[in-house]
Design an enzyme around this catalytic site. Structure first.
Site, PDB file in Angstrom:
ATOM      1  N   CYS A  28       1.556  -1.152  -0.259  1.00 42.05           N
ATOM      2  CA  CYS A  28      -0.063  -0.126   0.002  1.00 42.05           C
ATOM      3  C   CYS A  28       0.641   1.258   0.158  1.00 42.05           C
ATOM      4  O   CYS A  28       1.643   1.759   0.487  1.00 42.05           O
ATOM      5  CB  CYS A  28      -0.867   0.148   1.084  1.00 42.05           C
ATOM      6  SG  CYS A  28      -0.045   0.417   2.993  1.00 42.05           S
ATOM      7  N   GLU A  29       0.375   2.329  -0.455  1.00 40.80           N
ATOM      8  CA  GLU A  29       0.876   3.145  -1.168  1.00 40.80           C
ATOM      9  C   GLU A  29       1.319   4.176   0.304  1.00 40.80           C
ATOM     10  O   GLU A  29       1.707   5.635   0.469  1.00 40.80           O
ATOM     11  CB  GLU A  29       0.577   4.271  -1.958  1.00 40.80           C
ATOM     12  CG  GLU A  29      -0.861   4.465  -1.860  1.00 40.80           C
ATOM     13  CD  GLU A  29      -0.643   5.514  -2.882  1.00 40.80           C
ATOM     14  OE1 GLU A  29      -1.703   6.962  -3.241  1.00 40.80           O
ATOM     15  OE2 GLU A  29      -0.189   5.084  -4.073  1.00 40.80           O
ATOM     16  N   HIS A  30       0.225   4.237   1.623  1.00 31.38           N
ATOM     17  CA  HIS A  30       0.303   5.038   2.490  1.00 31.38           C
ATOM     18  C   HIS A  30       0.911   4.395   3.635  1.00 31.38           C
ATOM     19  O   HIS A  30       1.184   5.347   4.356  1.00 31.38           O
ATOM     20  CB  HIS A  30      -1.202   4.920   2.750  1.00 31.38           C
ATOM     21  CG  HIS A  30      -2.587   5.264   2.086  1.00 31.38           C
ATOM     22  ND1 HIS A  30      -3.680   4.375   1.627  1.00 31.38           N
ATOM     23  CD2 HIS A  30      -2.257   6.353   1.829  1.00 31.38           C
ATOM     24  CE1 HIS A  30      -4.615   4.917   0.978  1.00 31.38           C
ATOM     25  NE2 HIS A  30      -3.672   6.318  -0.059  1.00 31.38           N
ATOM     26  N   HIS A  31       0.852   3.389   3.661  1.00 31.91           N
ATOM     27  CA  HIS A  31       2.177   3.044   4.402  1.00 31.91           C
ATOM     28  C   HIS A  31       2.998   1.665   4.605  1.00 31.91           C
ATOM     29  O   HIS A  31       4.140   1.367   5.328  1.00 31.91           O
ATOM     30  CB  HIS A  31       0.902   1.991   5.843  1.00 31.91           C
ATOM     31  CG  HIS A  31      -0.132   2.334   6.582  1.00 31.91           C
ATOM     32  ND1 HIS A  31      -1.211   2.694   5.989  1.00 31.91           N
ATOM     33  CD2 HIS A  31       0.337   3.320   7.239  1.00 31.91           C
ATOM     34  CE1 HIS A  31      -1.454   4.056   7.008  1.00 31.91           C
ATOM     35  NE2 HIS A  31      -0.481   3.952   7.891  1.00 31.91           N
ATOM     36  N   GLN A  79      -6.107  -0.167  -3.906  1.00 35.42           N
ATOM     37  CA  GLN A  79      -6.417  -1.184  -4.675  1.00 35.42           C
ATOM     38  C   GLN A  79      -7.181  -1.048  -5.179  1.00 35.42           C
ATOM     39  O   GLN A  79      -7.812  -1.934  -6.904  1.00 35.42           O
ATOM     40  CB  GLN A  79      -7.545  -2.645  -3.767  1.00 35.42           C
ATOM     41  CG  GLN A  79      -7.584  -4.165  -3.727  1.00 35.42           C
ATOM     42  CD  GLN A  79      -8.228  -4.758  -3.127  1.00 35.42           C
ATOM     43  OE1 GLN A  79      -7.753  -5.187  -1.724  1.00 35.42           O
ATOM     44  NE2 GLN A  79      -9.554  -5.599  -3.412  1.00 35.42           N
ATOM     45  N   HIS A 115      -4.796  -6.287   3.632  1.00 31.10           N
ATOM     46  CA  HIS A 115      -4.756  -5.490   3.590  1.00 31.10           C
ATOM     47  C   HIS A 115      -3.920  -4.832   4.851  1.00 31.10           C
ATOM     48  O   HIS A 115      -3.950  -5.349   5.971  1.00 31.10           O
ATOM     49  CB  HIS A 115      -5.058  -4.127   3.496  1.00 31.10           C
ATOM     50  CG  HIS A 115      -5.340  -3.816   2.223  1.00 31.10           C
ATOM     51  ND1 HIS A 115      -5.211  -3.087   1.357  1.00 31.10           N
ATOM     52  CD2 HIS A 115      -6.141  -4.399   1.048  1.00 31.10           C
ATOM     53  CE1 HIS A 115      -5.665  -2.647   0.544  1.00 31.10           C
ATOM     54  NE2 HIS A 115      -6.452  -3.838  -0.003  1.00 31.10           N
ATOM     55  N   CYS A 134      -2.006  -2.604   6.539  1.00 27.85           N
ATOM     56  CA  CYS A 134      -1.420  -1.566   6.905  1.00 27.85           C
ATOM     57  C   CYS A 134      -2.788  -2.134   7.660  1.00 27.85           C
ATOM     58  O   CYS A 134      -3.063  -0.919   8.696  1.00 27.85           O
ATOM     59  CB  CYS A 134      -2.134  -0.577   6.148  1.00 27.85           C
ATOM     60  SG  CYS A 134      -3.285  -0.832   4.824  1.00 27.85           S
TER      61      CYS A 134
END
Length: 207
Positions: free
Chosen positions: A90-93, A131, A159, A161
């Protein structure tokens, strides 16, 4: 149609040494000593792993589907490749996304080798992702290159995260889908796709 995120100027790309130094900085930041025996080679291992995790940035998705076949003896029914396993982040975490994709299309006049569908999923998975975008990217690329009568893509993934940090909800599964053409307009075709991949309910595909 999805837009590809802008790429960093290759001339601004850090060197391998700079990337390894960044790993050492993170190790110090969490309270570790990068010079101790067990961690001396970690920066090199991490940067090599990143090259594997994010290999999709070096590949062009449209080129994967470029070679098609027209000698299909008049076959014009749905083509489905299900249970394509993938690992993304994931690009956030930058936490793992582990899942599987189901990909289908209704040929117009040409088909593509099934391994190419799996490779297409892999290319988009091997990038920082959310996703929803990954689902759209796969479907839109197939539609743009093959120009079939319709495309259906469903992704089911866990996920990390939210399963190993944050809200800590292990066992949760995110499901996304993208349909176009005959899969959107014809409920029977949509049901056929869902039946093949082992799902039920004509309206269970997200819009």
């Amino acid at each position: 149609m999805t837009k590809t995120p802008p790429r960093l100027d290759p001339r601004a790309k850090p060197s391998a040494q700079e990337a390894q130094d960044a790993v050492r900085t993170l190790l110090r930041w969490i309270g570790e000593d990068p010079s101790r025996e067990g961690l001396q080679d970690t920066p090199t291992r991490v940067t090599k792993a990143f090259l594997e995790h994010f290999a999709g940035y070096t590949q062009e998705p449209h080129e994967i589907l470029a070679r098609t076949f027209s000698e299909v003896e008049g076959y014009d029914d749905v083509v489905v490749l299900k249970d394509i396993s993938f690992e993304s982040h994931c690009e956030h975490h930058m936490a793992p996304i582990i899942g599987r994709a189901h990909v289908a299309y209704m040929p117009n006049s040409r088909v593509v080798g099934i391994s190419k569908l799996a490779r297409l999923v892999e290319v988009f998975a091997k990038r920082l992702q959310i996703q929803e975008r990954m689902t759209a990217q796969i479907a839109d690329t197939i539609q743009e290159v093959l120009q079939p009568r319709g495309v259906a893509v469903m992704i089911e993934a866990t996920h990390h995260c939210m399963t190993t940090r944050g809200i800590h909800k292990p066992g949760s599964l995110m499901v996304t889908s993208r349909v176009s053409g005959i899969f959107k307009t014809n409920p029977d075709t949509r049901r056929e796709f869902l039946s093949i991949i082992g799902k039920s309910g004509a309206e269970s595909l997200a819009r």
